[in-house]
Design an enzyme around this catalytic site. Structure first.
Site, PDB file in Angstrom:
ATOM      1  N   GLU A 270       0.821  -1.214   0.000  1.00  0.00           N
ATOM      2  CA  GLU A 270       0.000   0.000   0.000  1.00  0.00           C
ATOM      3  C   GLU A 270       0.852   1.261   0.000  1.00  0.00           C
ATOM      4  O   GLU A 270       0.443   2.296  -0.530  1.00  0.00           O
ATOM      5  CB  GLU A 270      -0.926  -0.013   1.225  1.00  0.00           C
ATOM      6  CG  GLU A 270      -2.031   1.027   1.169  1.00  0.00           C
ATOM      7  CD  GLU A 270      -3.068   0.838   2.258  1.00  0.00           C
ATOM      8  OE1 GLU A 270      -3.937   1.714   2.399  1.00  0.00           O
ATOM      9  OE2 GLU A 270      -3.015  -0.187   2.979  1.00  0.00           O
ATOM     10  N   HIS A 291       9.250 -26.124   0.777  1.00  0.00           N
ATOM     11  CA  HIS A 291       8.682 -27.268   0.062  1.00  0.00           C
ATOM     12  C   HIS A 291       7.602 -26.841  -0.927  1.00  0.00           C
ATOM     13  O   HIS A 291       6.873 -27.685  -1.444  1.00  0.00           O
ATOM     14  CB  HIS A 291       8.110 -28.275   1.076  1.00  0.00           C
ATOM     15  CG  HIS A 291       9.156 -28.843   1.981  1.00  0.00           C
ATOM     16  ND1 HIS A 291       9.830 -30.003   1.708  1.00  0.00           N
ATOM     17  CD2 HIS A 291       9.673 -28.372   3.146  1.00  0.00           C
ATOM     18  CE1 HIS A 291      10.701 -30.243   2.672  1.00  0.00           C
ATOM     19  NE2 HIS A 291      10.620 -29.270   3.560  1.00  0.00           N
ATOM     20  N   LYS A 402     -13.065   1.877  -2.048  1.00  0.00           N
ATOM     21  CA  LYS A 402     -13.995   2.188  -0.957  1.00  0.00           C
ATOM     22  C   LYS A 402     -15.192   2.986  -1.477  1.00  0.00           C
ATOM     23  O   LYS A 402     -16.346   2.733  -1.107  1.00  0.00           O
ATOM     24  CB  LYS A 402     -13.285   2.995   0.132  1.00  0.00           C
ATOM     25  CG  LYS A 402     -12.319   2.181   0.984  1.00  0.00           C
ATOM     26  CD  LYS A 402     -11.709   3.085   2.050  1.00  0.00           C
ATOM     27  CE  LYS A 402     -10.734   2.336   2.929  1.00  0.00           C
ATOM     28  NZ  LYS A 402     -10.138   3.220   3.959  1.00  0.00           N
TER      29      LYS A 402
END
EC number: 5.3.1.9
Length: 429
Positions: A270, A291, A402
């Protein structure tokens, strides 16, 4: 906190960073340090985060949480309003159970609330504006769940918010304990403040130790990357990104720091992802992801650097002797020794493939060490933002989303919401 950037040098990585390049870059670091220092002294927006070891009031936080007696804490927030507290709770193993509502998935929210003894659970609701849709929606659902089982939510709720807004009004109406969000500190930089430290205060954690560790790291800030661990990390990651290493895999070798990698991902993405630059943070856990993800970082596209984090000291467990001949070499050693060997093997594996890595070492994962690490990564991020020349403390893409969501929910007229109707579709069913 110690930073080792040796495996990012051009003698190891291809392409890597030469010592001469770092020395030239150090001139820009000195200028950036002056700018950062001015910002800290003036408590400017964003830079004020690096003043928190000095300005945070541990006593005020303890006073606010003192009336609350709980066995579990439910943190209601999103992004920086929740990740910092979760990082502290997981790293310090506080003596209460800690849960977060940082998403609005209805199935998860219902299952979590149904699983809790709400009569022994406290809420910490965090929103600077007091209008964050996800946070307020989850709070309303949690409050109703408490009421439905006869629990007085007003006796079990702590609020951290701004000076005005819905949450502030609610706290005043119901006489709830309330803490102020620190001025000038964006959410993702607020871990060392009233936003996240209450979880330590409620859970018997060392609030003062966290701030002292951060203060220790603050004292290392100087005008040179060769003298400042945080700046060494920020400058080297910047230089690697400029050379095409645009993925930064954060890989702690401590289970207690797994959530820290998630916190780092928000901080890095951000803050730096603007104007076509930055690094994509990936979250990994050593030795588990040796792994899985390591295959990509070592043999995939040449775009990923790896940050390896470990404590030098930790509790250990001896591996018992075994009659199995092929495993005899493990008997009498320890899980800690095995984990250290895995750490060093991963580092060497990346170097053998000419892939860059940076090593971060703490003395131990305790309050002081965690405070150093959190502050160091914030300072590194701010330094990198100065070098990338991006507005580190803004988040326009987040705000766009938003506004779009609020418009879709009927919370006002927003042009961004209309973009949903323009979605290109190619549906196969």
């Amino acid at each position: 906190m110690e930073i080792d950037i040796g495996n990012a040098l051009h003698s190891v990585a291809t392409p890597g960073v030469s010592r001469e390049t770092l020395e030239r870059l150090d001139e820009r670091v000195a200028d950036a340090h002056d700018r950062i220092g001015t910002g800290i002294d003036g408590r400017e927006h964003g830079y004020a985060a690096l003043a928190l070891p000095e300005t945070a009031d541990a006593e005020a936080i303890r006073t606010a949480v003192d009336p609350i007696d709980c066995e579990a804490l439910l943190i209601v927030g999103i992004g920086g309003s929740a990740l910092g507290a979760a990082t502290i709770a997981d790293a310090l193993d506080v003596d209460i159970d800690v849960y977060t509502l940082d998403n609005v998935d209805p199935e998860y929210t219902s299952q979590l609330l149904d699983s809790l003894d709400l009569s022994r659970t406290a809420l910490h609701v965090v929103s600077r504006s007091g209008t964050t849709a996800e946070t307020l929606a989850n709070f309303l659902v949690a409050r109703e769940a408490m009421e439905s089982v006869g629990v007085d939510w007003t006796e079990r709720t702590l609020v951290t918010t701004g000076g005005e807004g819905n949450l502030r009004a609610l706290a005043e109406r119901h006489d709830l304990p309330a803490l102020d969000v620190p001025a000038g500190v964006p959410g993702r930089f607020s871990v060392l403040s009233t936003v996240a430290l209450p979880v330590a205060a409620l859970g018997g954690g060392d609030v003062e130790g966290l701030l002292a560790g951060a203060g220790t790291e603050a004292e290392t800030l100087s005008g040179s990357l060769f003298e400042t661990p945080a700046y060494a990390y920020g400058a080297t990651t910047y230089a690697l990104a400029e050379r095409g290493w645009t993925v930064n895999a954060m890989m702690p070798y401590a289970e207690s720091l797994e959530t820290f990698a998630e916190w780092f991902a928000q901080l890095w993405a951000e803050s730096l992802g603007k104007d076509g630059v930055g690094q994509l943070p990936a979250r990994a856990l050593g030795a588990t992801d040796q792994h899985s993800q390591l295959q990509l970082y070592r043999a995939g596209p040449r775009n990923a650097m790896v940050t390896l984090v470990r404590p030098r000291e930790r509790a250990d467990v001896t591996i018992p002797e075994t009659e199995l001949e092929g495993l005899a070499y493990l008997g009498g050693s320890s899980l800690g020794g095995l984990l250290d060997a895995e750490f060093e093997a991963t580092e060497a594996s990346l170097a053998a493939a000419a892939r860059p890595s940076i090593r971060i070492e703490l003395e131990r994962v305790d309050a002081h060490g965690l405070g150093e690490l959190l502050y160091g990564m914030e300072a590194a991020c701010i330094l990198a933002g100065e070098l990338f020349s991006v507005p580190t403390f803004e988040q326009p893409a987040v705000e766009w989303g938003k506004r779009a969501a609020r418009g879709l929910l009927g919370g006002g007229e927003f042009e961004e919401a209309r973009a949903v109707e323009e979605k290109t579709r190619l549906v196969i069913d």
